[in-house]
Structures are given as C-alpha cells and as structure tokens.
Design an enzyme around this catalytic site. Structure first.
Site, PDB file in Angstrom:
ATOM      1  N   LYS A 123      50.375  12.026  36.927  1.00 17.67           N
ATOM      2  CA  LYS A 123      50.690  13.433  36.020  1.00 17.67           C
ATOM      3  C   LYS A 123      50.541  14.698  36.823  1.00 17.67           C
ATOM      4  CE  LYS A 123      49.752  11.454  31.457  1.00 17.67           C
ATOM      5  NZ  LYS A 123      49.125  11.424  30.356  1.00 17.67           N
ATOM      6  N   LYS A 205      58.032   2.945  33.718  1.00 13.19           N
ATOM      7  CA  LYS A 205      57.710   2.279  32.421  1.00 13.19           C
ATOM      8  C   LYS A 205      58.062   3.364  31.304  1.00 13.19           C
ATOM      9  CE  LYS A 205      53.310   4.847  31.733  1.00 13.19           C
ATOM     10  NZ  LYS A 205      52.078   4.862  30.932  1.00 13.19           N
ATOM     11  N   LYS A 208      56.397   8.281  26.259  1.00 10.28           N
ATOM     12  CA  LYS A 208      57.001   9.180  25.448  1.00 10.28           C
ATOM     13  C   LYS A 208      57.243  10.544  26.093  1.00 10.28           C
ATOM     14  CE  LYS A 208      52.564   8.700  23.680  1.00 10.28           C
ATOM     15  NZ  LYS A 208      51.652   7.976  22.720  1.00 10.28           N
TER      16      LYS A 208
HETATM   17  P1  TYM Z   1      48.240   5.530  25.841  1.00  8.04           P
HETATM   18  O1  TYM Z   1      48.170   6.574  24.685  1.00  8.04           O
HETATM   19  O2  TYM Z   1      49.114   6.285  27.266  1.00  8.04           O
HETATM   20  O3  TYM Z   1      48.768   4.302  25.327  1.00  8.04           O
HETATM   21  C1  TYM Z   1      48.311   3.442  24.427  1.00  8.04           C
HETATM   22  C2  TYM Z   1      48.514   1.866  24.736  1.00  8.04           C
HETATM   23  O4  TYM Z   1      49.982   1.624  25.126  1.00  8.04           O
HETATM   24  C3  TYM Z   1      50.150   0.967  26.329  1.00  8.04           C
HETATM   25  N1  TYM Z   1      51.243   1.249  26.964  1.00  8.04           N
HETATM   26  C4  TYM Z   1      52.245   0.417  27.356  1.00  8.04           C
HETATM   27  N2  TYM Z   1      52.390  -0.825  27.174  1.00  8.04           N
HETATM   28  C5  TYM Z   1      53.453  -1.678  27.611  1.00  8.04           C
HETATM   29  N3  TYM Z   1      54.395  -0.802  28.103  1.00  8.04           N
HETATM   30  C6  TYM Z   1      54.527   0.546  28.219  1.00  8.04           C
HETATM   31  N4  TYM Z   1      55.849   0.968  28.773  1.00  8.04           N
HETATM   32  C7  TYM Z   1      53.365   1.078  27.801  1.00  8.04           C
HETATM   33  N5  TYM Z   1      53.262   2.492  27.716  1.00  8.04           N
HETATM   34  C8  TYM Z   1      51.777   2.528  27.108  1.00  8.04           C
HETATM   35  C9  TYM Z   1      48.896   1.642  26.893  1.00  8.04           C
HETATM   36  O5  TYM Z   1      48.493   0.607  28.223  1.00  8.04           O
HETATM   37  C10 TYM Z   1      47.735   1.461  26.236  1.00  8.04           C
HETATM   38  O6  TYM Z   1      47.016   0.380  25.927  1.00  8.04           O
HETATM   39  N6  TYM Z   1      43.988   6.384  28.331  1.00  8.04           N
HETATM   40  C11 TYM Z   1      44.629   5.780  27.222  1.00  8.04           C
HETATM   41  C12 TYM Z   1      43.975   5.831  25.691  1.00  8.04           C
HETATM   42  C13 TYM Z   1      42.654   5.651  25.850  1.00  8.04           C
HETATM   43  C14 TYM Z   1      42.083   4.175  25.867  1.00  8.04           C
HETATM   44  C15 TYM Z   1      40.583   4.542  25.791  1.00  8.04           C
HETATM   45  C16 TYM Z   1      42.305   2.888  26.041  1.00  8.04           C
HETATM   46  C17 TYM Z   1      41.524   6.459  25.805  1.00  8.04           C
HETATM   47  N7  TYM Z   1      40.333   5.655  25.819  1.00  8.04           N
HETATM   48  C18 TYM Z   1      39.551   3.239  25.895  1.00  8.04           C
HETATM   49  C19 TYM Z   1      41.657   1.841  26.223  1.00  8.04           C
HETATM   50  C20 TYM Z   1      40.199   2.143  25.963  1.00  8.04           C
HETATM   51  C21 TYM Z   1      46.052   6.112  26.908  1.00  8.04           C
HETATM   52  O7  TYM Z   1      46.621   7.231  27.340  1.00  8.04           O
HETATM   53  O8  TYM Z   1      46.780   5.271  26.397  1.00  8.04           O
END
Ligand code: TYM
Length: 341
Positions: A123, A205, A208
């Site tokens: 990022k 990956k 969005k």
């Molecule tokens: P975020 O919002 O980027 O993504 C949410 C969830 O989707 C999964 N993910 C994917 N899985 C498979 N293939 C992909 N291309 C892909 N893109 C995203 C992510 O692994 C995630 O599980 N930091 C986290 C949010 C968060 C969180 C937490 C998660 C905040 N606090 C505590 C677990 C526990 C995030 O930005 O996810």
C-alpha cells in the site's frame, strides 16, 4: 429486543472473529476467501463479525461514498447469510474500545514487525502521497479487534494471514509480560478460495482497488457484466482445462472459483471439461458464479431498502460488542497498571 449479555452469548463454544473493510463493493475474492465461510461457521461457533471502517480511513475516502459503502456492505453481508440473531455483527467505529486497545497494543508492537508487513509495503507503494501512521500501525488495530473478544479462530483469506500471525505475537508478548490476559488466536484459512486472483493479471490477487474494471467481479455485478468479465479473463495459450499447481495461471484461478462454488475437485473438473477448451469452461464458470450470486443480489435489494432494520441491528450489536470488549480492555489496563475506574 434486549441486547444479549456478553457472558450469555453462546457459552462454551469457540469464538470466531473476523472483519471486512467497507472500502468499496465486495469482490468475489472477499466472498470466497472469507464471507462464504463466515455464514457457514455461524452454525457451530460463537461468531462475531465487524465492518472495519476504522481501517478504511488509512486510505483517503470520499465522505459520501464511505457512508454509502458502509451501509451497503452491512446489507450485503446480511444478504450473504450473516444472521444478526445468531452472530454479533457491528460497525467497528461504533465500539470505542477498538481504538483504545489499538493505542495500547501500538506500544507492544515493534517498528521492525510493522515494517515487514507485506500489505504495508504494497500500500505504501500504491498510495505514495499518503503513507500515514495509521497505514503503518494498522495491524495493531486489527490485533485489538481480535483480542478484545477472546477470539480463538480468525477466518480470513491468505492475504491476512501475516496480520493474524502478528496478532499472535502481540498477544504472546503481552501475556509473557503480565500473565495470561489475551487468548492467542489462530488464522482459519479455507482450503479453496483463500486466494482468488485478478481476472486480468492472475499473478496478483483480486482486489477492489485494481484499476482495470475487468479484473474484478463485484457481488452486485449484473449477469451480463459477469459473463463479459469471465470471457475476457486472461488465460495462457493452452486449450486443456488442467490444474498446474506451481504456476499462477488464469486457468488455475478459474478452476479454483468453479471448485469452490460447485464443490468439485480439480480432477472432477478436468474430466468434466476434457476436450472442451477454455471458451466452454469460461462460460460454465460465469454461469456458476451468476447462479450463486443471484439469490444474494435479490436479498441485498430487500435489505438495502429497509434502512430502519439495518440501523436497529447494527445498534443492538454495538451495545453487546461494547459490553464484551470493555471487560477485556479493563483487564488489560489493570495488568499494565492504569488506575481503572
Ligand atoms: P479486507 O476488507 O481486505 O478483506 C476481507 C476478507 O476478504 C479476504 N480477501 C480475499 N480472499 C481471497 N482472495 C482474495 N483475492 C481476497 N481479497 C480479500 C481477506 O483475506 C479478508 O479475510 N484487515 C482486514 C479486515 C480486518 C480484519 C480484522 C480481519 C480488520 N480487523 C480482524 C480479521 C480479523 C482487511 O482489510 O480485509
């Protein structure tokens, strides 16, 4: 309805915590890597889910879009099967304990550890004009989210595994200094779907924030759009639908998507499409995705038109989340030596 008391909440079951950022529409990667599992896990675990809106402001947001994305994502998760009668499902910024524990944990997280985080490195290359302190200390906030609820298992996609590992280190370090305070959590990564790749660049990956609109399937995409995006998906010059484990090919990615939705092994998929070529396979993947997303899209329309219901649910959940998390925060503060009132 009265909010359930924290300690009455599905006693004796392992606790699951996970969250997703309202940084835009939900992608197929989010759904297959995380959300699909969340709704299945609700049956057997005490589940706590959040919209991680505090995390989202590490990248600059347009206020109007941010509000819209947050409420739409809340409705979309309900449409995906998150049931607020079975699980706690709240908005992170409504529960002040998250920011407070995050600051405390910042002081138990090392600069070197945060510097090694792949997401921070990625990022900070992408948003060169806004490499803010929040982007850097983001994993400490994520650790606070998890540790506040004594979560045992964290269902996430592959890309969040490093952050969960860091959460474990922070919890162990704190417990090592002050005695057992936090539950040390474990990442819970699905066998298929944990890393859905971009349809235009299968080496990175699906995300969005990718600029090419054909790279990413959004959960609310129309049927025509989904078909077009899969037809345009980048594949190699071969013709045989075959999984090649060491290579990150577009076909592997499409097989992964198909396998997760259809519950079929790669062997079964190879047999099903033997001699049929990529074109037929791409259409089959698109049709499978459409069939699985259609019921979600219909429920989404219902939920998003009932703002009062959504508000009632996120407000109730925030009350319960605060009750549970305040206990943990208080315990941690006492251990550190704060005068707790
Ligand atoms: P975020 O919002 O980027 O993504 C949410 C969830 O989707 C999964 N993910 C994917 N899985 C498979 N293939 C992909 N291309 C892909 N893109 C995203 C992510 O692994 C995630 O599980 N930091 C986290 C949010 C968060 C969180 C937490 C998660 C905040 N606090 C505590 C677990 C526990 C995030 O930005 O996810």
């Amino acid at each position: 309805m009265e909010a359930k008391k924290g300690n009455e909440y599905k006693k004796n079951k392992e606790t699951i915590f996970s969250a997703i950022q309202p940084s835009g529409a939900m992608t197929l990667g989010n759904y297959l890597g995380a959300i699909k599992n969340w709704s299945e896990l609700q049956e057997n675990y005490k589940c706590i889910f959040a919209l991680a809106d505090l995390h989202t402001i590490t990248v600059r947001q347009n206020p109007e879009n941010f509000r819209k994305n947050t409420i739409e994502l809340y409705a979309l998760l309900l449409a995906c099967g998150i049931n607020p009668e079975k699980s706690l499902f709240f908005i992170q910024s409504h529960v002040h304990t998250h920011s407070e524990l995050a600051w405390i944990l910042d002081c138990y997280t090392q600069f070197g550890e945060l510097s090694r985080m792949t997401q921070f490195k990625d990022k900070s290359k992408k948003y060169t004009d806004n490499i803010n302190a929040g982007l850097f200390s983001y994993p400490a906030l994520m650790a606070a989210d998890i540790l506040l609820y004594g979560a045992d298992l964290i269902p996430v996609g592959e890309d969040q595994k490093q952050h969960v590992e860091l959460t474990r280190n922070i919890a162990q370090r704190f417990n090592g200094i002050y005695g057992e305070t936090f539950v040390v959590p474990e990442a819970f990564i699905p066998k298929t779907g944990a890393r859905i790749m971009s349809l235009q660049n299968p080496k990175s990956k699906m995300s969005k924030s990718e600029l090419n609109p054909n790279a990413c399937i959004f959960l609310t995409d129309s049927q025509d759009t989904i078909i077009k995006k899969f037809k345009r998906a980048v594949t190699d010059s071969g013709t045989q639908v075959k999984f090649t484990p060491e290579e990150k090919t577009g076909i592997n990615n499409l097989m992964n998507i198909y396998s997760t939705f259809e519950n079929k092994t790669f062997d079964e998929i190879e047999k099903e499409f033997e001699g049929k070529g990529y074109g037929v396979f791409k259409t089959a993947v698109a049709e499978s995705v459409i069939a699985n997303l259609l019921p979600i899209q219909e429920k989404f329309k219902e939920y998003i038109s009932d703002k009062e219901y959504l508000q009632k649910k996120y407000r109730q959940s925030a009350i319960t989340a605060l009750e549970i998390s305040e206990n943990t925060l208080k315990r941690a503060k006492e251990k550190i030596g704060f005068i707790v009132n």
